[in-house]
Motif scaffolding. Structure first.
Motif, PDB file in Angstrom:
ATOM      1  N   ASP A 169      50.164  40.760  23.896  1.00  0.00           N
ATOM      2  CA  ASP A 169      50.162  41.105  25.317  1.00  0.00           C
ATOM      3  C   ASP A 169      49.552  42.496  25.499  1.00  0.00           C
ATOM      4  O   ASP A 169      50.258  43.499  25.557  1.00  0.00           O
ATOM      5  CB  ASP A 169      51.583  41.064  25.869  1.00  0.00           C
ATOM      6  N   ILE A 170      48.208  42.552  25.606  1.00  0.00           N
ATOM      7  CA  ILE A 170      47.564  43.854  25.730  1.00  0.00           C
ATOM      8  C   ILE A 170      47.787  44.477  27.105  1.00  0.00           C
ATOM      9  O   ILE A 170      47.540  45.674  27.292  1.00  0.00           O
ATOM     10  CB  ILE A 170      46.051  43.786  25.421  1.00  0.00           C
ATOM     11  N   SER A 171      48.280  43.704  28.071  1.00  0.00           N
ATOM     12  CA  SER A 171      48.585  44.278  29.382  1.00  0.00           C
ATOM     13  C   SER A 171      49.777  45.225  29.314  1.00  0.00           C
ATOM     14  O   SER A 171      50.047  45.958  30.261  1.00  0.00           O
ATOM     15  CB  SER A 171      48.862  43.173  30.402  1.00  0.00           C
ATOM     16  N   SER A 172      50.491  45.222  28.184  1.00  0.00           N
ATOM     17  CA  SER A 172      51.617  46.153  28.020  1.00  0.00           C
ATOM     18  C   SER A 172      51.131  47.584  27.826  1.00  0.00           C
ATOM     19  O   SER A 172      51.916  48.523  27.903  1.00  0.00           O
ATOM     20  CB  SER A 172      52.481  45.733  26.822  1.00  0.00           C
ATOM     21  N   LYS A 173      49.844  47.751  27.557  1.00  0.00           N
ATOM     22  CA  LYS A 173      49.237  49.073  27.434  1.00  0.00           C
ATOM     23  C   LYS A 173      48.204  49.229  28.545  1.00  0.00           C
ATOM     24  O   LYS A 173      47.555  48.260  28.941  1.00  0.00           O
ATOM     25  CB  LYS A 173      48.552  49.247  26.071  1.00  0.00           C
ATOM     26  N   ALA A 174      48.023  50.440  29.028  1.00  0.00           N
ATOM     27  CA  ALA A 174      47.064  50.660  30.101  1.00  0.00           C
ATOM     28  C   ALA A 174      45.652  50.838  29.561  1.00  0.00           C
ATOM     29  O   ALA A 174      44.790  49.983  29.752  1.00  0.00           O
ATOM     30  CB  ALA A 174      47.464  51.857  30.957  1.00  0.00           C
ATOM     31  N   HIS A 175      45.407  51.920  28.839  1.00  0.00           N
ATOM     32  CA  HIS A 175      44.039  52.222  28.438  1.00  0.00           C
ATOM     33  C   HIS A 175      43.603  51.368  27.262  1.00  0.00           C
ATOM     34  O   HIS A 175      44.389  51.009  26.385  1.00  0.00           O
ATOM     35  CB  HIS A 175      43.906  53.698  28.058  1.00  0.00           C
ATOM     36  N   TYR A 314      34.894  55.821  40.207  1.00  0.00           N
ATOM     37  CA  TYR A 314      35.590  54.538  40.188  1.00  0.00           C
ATOM     38  C   TYR A 314      35.831  54.030  41.605  1.00  0.00           C
ATOM     39  O   TYR A 314      36.054  54.820  42.528  1.00  0.00           O
ATOM     40  CB  TYR A 314      36.924  54.667  39.433  1.00  0.00           C
ATOM     41  N   CYS A 315      35.788  52.702  41.759  1.00  0.00           N
ATOM     42  CA  CYS A 315      36.052  52.084  43.057  1.00  0.00           C
ATOM     43  C   CYS A 315      37.498  52.341  43.477  1.00  0.00           C
ATOM     44  O   CYS A 315      38.420  52.284  42.644  1.00  0.00           O
ATOM     45  CB  CYS A 315      35.828  50.576  42.989  1.00  0.00           C
ATOM     46  N   GLY A 316      37.699  52.564  44.749  1.00  0.00           N
ATOM     47  CA  GLY A 316      39.063  52.716  45.251  1.00  0.00           C
ATOM     48  C   GLY A 316      39.773  51.383  45.347  1.00  0.00           C
ATOM     49  O   GLY A 316      39.151  50.324  45.506  1.00  0.00           O
ATOM     50  N   ASN A 317      41.080  51.420  45.192  1.00  0.00           N
ATOM     51  CA  ASN A 317      41.940  50.233  45.334  1.00  0.00           C
ATOM     52  C   ASN A 317      41.583  49.130  44.339  1.00  0.00           C
ATOM     53  O   ASN A 317      41.790  47.949  44.615  1.00  0.00           O
ATOM     54  CB  ASN A 317      41.854  49.645  46.747  1.00  0.00           C
ATOM     55  N   ASN A 318      41.044  49.507  43.204  1.00  0.00           N
ATOM     56  CA  ASN A 318      40.536  48.515  42.253  1.00  0.00           C
ATOM     57  C   ASN A 318      41.502  48.377  41.083  1.00  0.00           C
ATOM     58  O   ASN A 318      41.877  49.379  40.460  1.00  0.00           O
ATOM     59  CB  ASN A 318      39.155  48.941  41.749  1.00  0.00           C
ATOM     60  N   ARG A 319      41.889  47.159  40.792  1.00  0.00           N
ATOM     61  CA  ARG A 319      42.863  46.913  39.736  1.00  0.00           C
ATOM     62  C   ARG A 319      42.184  46.270  38.531  1.00  0.00           C
ATOM     63  O   ARG A 319      41.166  45.600  38.639  1.00  0.00           O
ATOM     64  CB  ARG A 319      43.995  46.009  40.227  1.00  0.00           C
ATOM     65  N   PRO A 323      46.925  43.165  37.481  1.00  0.00           N
ATOM     66  CA  PRO A 323      46.970  44.042  38.649  1.00  0.00           C
ATOM     67  C   PRO A 323      47.898  45.249  38.530  1.00  0.00           C
ATOM     68  O   PRO A 323      47.803  46.161  39.336  1.00  0.00           O
ATOM     69  CB  PRO A 323      47.453  43.099  39.763  1.00  0.00           C
ATOM     70  N   LYS A 324      48.780  45.260  37.542  1.00  0.00           N
ATOM     71  CA  LYS A 324      49.688  46.400  37.451  1.00  0.00           C
ATOM     72  C   LYS A 324      48.979  47.667  37.001  1.00  0.00           C
ATOM     73  O   LYS A 324      49.556  48.755  37.079  1.00  0.00           O
ATOM     74  CB  LYS A 324      50.857  46.087  36.512  1.00  0.00           C
ATOM     75  N   HIS A 325      47.737  47.568  36.533  1.00  0.00           N
ATOM     76  CA  HIS A 325      46.991  48.740  36.077  1.00  0.00           C
ATOM     77  C   HIS A 325      45.799  49.005  36.986  1.00  0.00           C
ATOM     78  O   HIS A 325      45.018  48.096  37.290  1.00  0.00           O
ATOM     79  CB  HIS A 325      46.472  48.536  34.653  1.00  0.00           C
ATOM     80  N   ALA A 326      45.668  50.254  37.437  1.00  0.00           N
ATOM     81  CA  ALA A 326      44.469  50.659  38.168  1.00  0.00           C
ATOM     82  C   ALA A 326      43.287  50.696  37.199  1.00  0.00           C
ATOM     83  O   ALA A 326      43.448  51.044  36.028  1.00  0.00           O
ATOM     84  CB  ALA A 326      44.681  52.020  38.807  1.00  0.00           C
ATOM     85  N   MET A 327      42.098  50.364  37.697  1.00  0.00           N
ATOM     86  CA  MET A 327      40.928  50.283  36.830  1.00  0.00           C
ATOM     87  C   MET A 327      40.663  51.607  36.111  1.00  0.00           C
ATOM     88  O   MET A 327      40.317  51.626  34.925  1.00  0.00           O
ATOM     89  CB  MET A 327      39.706  49.867  37.652  1.00  0.00           C
ATOM     90  N   GLN A 328      40.845  52.713  36.826  1.00  0.00           N
ATOM     91  CA  GLN A 328      40.563  54.017  36.202  1.00  0.00           C
ATOM     92  C   GLN A 328      41.564  54.358  35.101  1.00  0.00           C
ATOM     93  O   GLN A 328      41.253  55.136  34.196  1.00  0.00           O
ATOM     94  CB  GLN A 328      40.529  55.128  37.261  1.00  0.00           C
ATOM     95  N   ASP A 329      42.754  53.772  35.157  1.00  0.00           N
ATOM     96  CA  ASP A 329      43.747  54.020  34.099  1.00  0.00           C
ATOM     97  C   ASP A 329      43.426  53.244  32.833  1.00  0.00           C
ATOM     98  O   ASP A 329      43.914  53.578  31.754  1.00  0.00           O
ATOM     99  CB  ASP A 329      45.149  53.630  34.579  1.00  0.00           C
ATOM    100  N   VAL A 330      42.602  52.224  32.978  1.00  0.00           N
ATOM    101  CA  VAL A 330      42.257  51.357  31.844  1.00  0.00           C
ATOM    102  C   VAL A 330      40.958  51.796  31.176  1.00  0.00           C
ATOM    103  O   VAL A 330      40.843  51.818  29.949  1.00  0.00           O
ATOM    104  CB  VAL A 330      42.139  49.887  32.311  1.00  0.00           C
TER     105      VAL A 330
END
Length: 384
Positions: A169-175, A314-319, A323-330
């Motif tokens: 489950d890689i969604s458990s990590k953000a970046h 980065y685009c605003g409001n972009n997941r 969806p629990k992670h913002a694109m810029q956090d990843v």
């Protein structure tokens, strides 16, 4: 306690129209699962994780260059631990892995002879890292069906198939650097434990195309690579933004901006245009730059791989895909002195974005003067 999708659908916490949208997403996901599991094997036996892993089959059907750079980072680190690696990829992407020193053999998942050759080889583990669940499933499923080794996947829906023995489950990590580390730890578990694996790309030692282009510049001038084109319209700068950033180099007269853009750019002593070139040649040009300015795309990750400071838009409001992670956090650049700029609306969160209460905001909607000042601040911190 975190509430589930069905809790929100059945509850009264949201207006009816939003609950209907959420229900539709839930319905579509159920249909995707049904299609993915169609004719799933019923007689495949569980294969335990081996005590040691020395031979790995890496299966991927992600088309993005950013994914590719992070995958190479993971494979390079596995190679450093002594793992022999074969790669199976899409017919449109498998050639990227050719001529990578630490990859033994590259296979196209559409080639019958390649599939036969894979079936003859012995692997300890096969990992299907395609996290977008049904990407290339028509290629992945036949290949997975013939494997007899321990199989792993990072796809939450595909993990429901009996073709897989283990789900990561890689969604458990953000970046993605954290995700890479999680994957490696699971493959080699319990023998190693690391925290980060950056993207990687082996820049060629020579490139006649890049050398010819770079020979035109004063060697006493610092170079800044300015990419203005993203993988889609949401991540591409508009003409006024490009012109505003170009004006910085003409005004400062301190460094040379090398621009890649879809728009015409007036070249000066401090603004130059980069013509279209192969990725290897481009990496050689970027390697000679002191900084990178770019929307969220593979160039940002190349900067991280080469340890070049990056200003990423980065685009605003972009997941992220989850969806629990913002694109810029990843995907944010993590090279030293790197920065990001994003305009998220107030109140954006996992649920809000998932049901489209906040539309994705394209980078082209950002005020050109704000982006210009952001670039000036970035360059000033680097004394460029």
């Amino acid at each position: 306690m975190e509430q589930t999708t069905t809790d929100f659908i059945s509850g009264n916490k949201l207006p009816l129209i939003l609950r209907l949208k959420l229900w539709n997403r839930y319905r579509l996901k159920k249909n995707r699962i049904k299609r993915l599991l169609k004719q799933d094997p019923t007689d495949r036996s569980y294969v335990p994780h081996p005590e040691t892993v020395s031979k790995l089959l890496f299966i991927e059907a992600q088309k993005g260059w950013g994914d590719f750079l992070y995958f190479l980072g993971l494979l390079n680190e596995l190679h450093n631990y002594g793992v022999i690696i074969d790669v199976a990829s899409l017919p449109t992407t498998y050639s990227r892995y050719k001529n990578i020193d630490f990859i033994r053999t590259v296979f196209s998942m559409s080639n019958e002879n390649d599939i036969i050759e894979i079936s003859k080889r012995s692997y300890d583990v096969a990992i299907d890292i395609t996290y977008v669940n049904d990407n290339g499933w028509e290629f992945r499923k036949p290949l997975l069906s013939m494997l007899t080794c321990h199989t792993m996947t990072t796809s939450d829906i595909a993990s429901l198939s009996r073709l897989f023995d283990e789900f990561i489950d890689i969604s458990s990590k953000a970046h993605w650097q954290k995700r890479n580390a999680l994957i490696l730890n699971k493959i080699l578990n319990p023998h190693v434990e690391i925290d980060n694996i950056p993207p990687f790309y082996p820049v060629p030692q020579t490139s006649l195309v890049a050398d010819h282009f770079l020979s035109m510049f004063n060697k006493n001038k610092d170079l800044v690579y300015v990419n203005t084109v993203g993988g889609d319209k949401y991540r591409t700068l508009c003409q006024k933004q490009v012109e505003a950033i170009a004006s910085i180099f003409n005004e400062k007269k301190q460094s040379i901006g090398i621009f890649f853009s879809n728009f015409p750019i007036k070249e000066t002593d401090h603004v130059k245009r980069l013509s279209q070139m192969q990725f290897d040649d481009l990496t050689k040009v970027v390697q000679q730059c002191k900084a990178i300015i770019s929307p969220d795309t593979s160039i940002v990750h190349l900067g991280s791989a080469l340890k070049i400071p990056v200003l990423g838009f980065y685009c605003g409001n972009n997941r992220d895909y989850w969806p629990k992670h913002a694109m810029q956090d990843v995907w944010a650049p993590l090279a030293e002195n790197s920065f990001i700029y994003v305009e998220d609306d107030p109140g954006v969160n996992t649920l809000a974005d998932y049901i489209y209460t906040h539309r994705k905001k394209p980078i082209s909607s950002y005020d050109p003067l704000v982006l210009k000042q952001t670039c000036i601040d970035f360059l000033n911190k680097l004394c460029l």
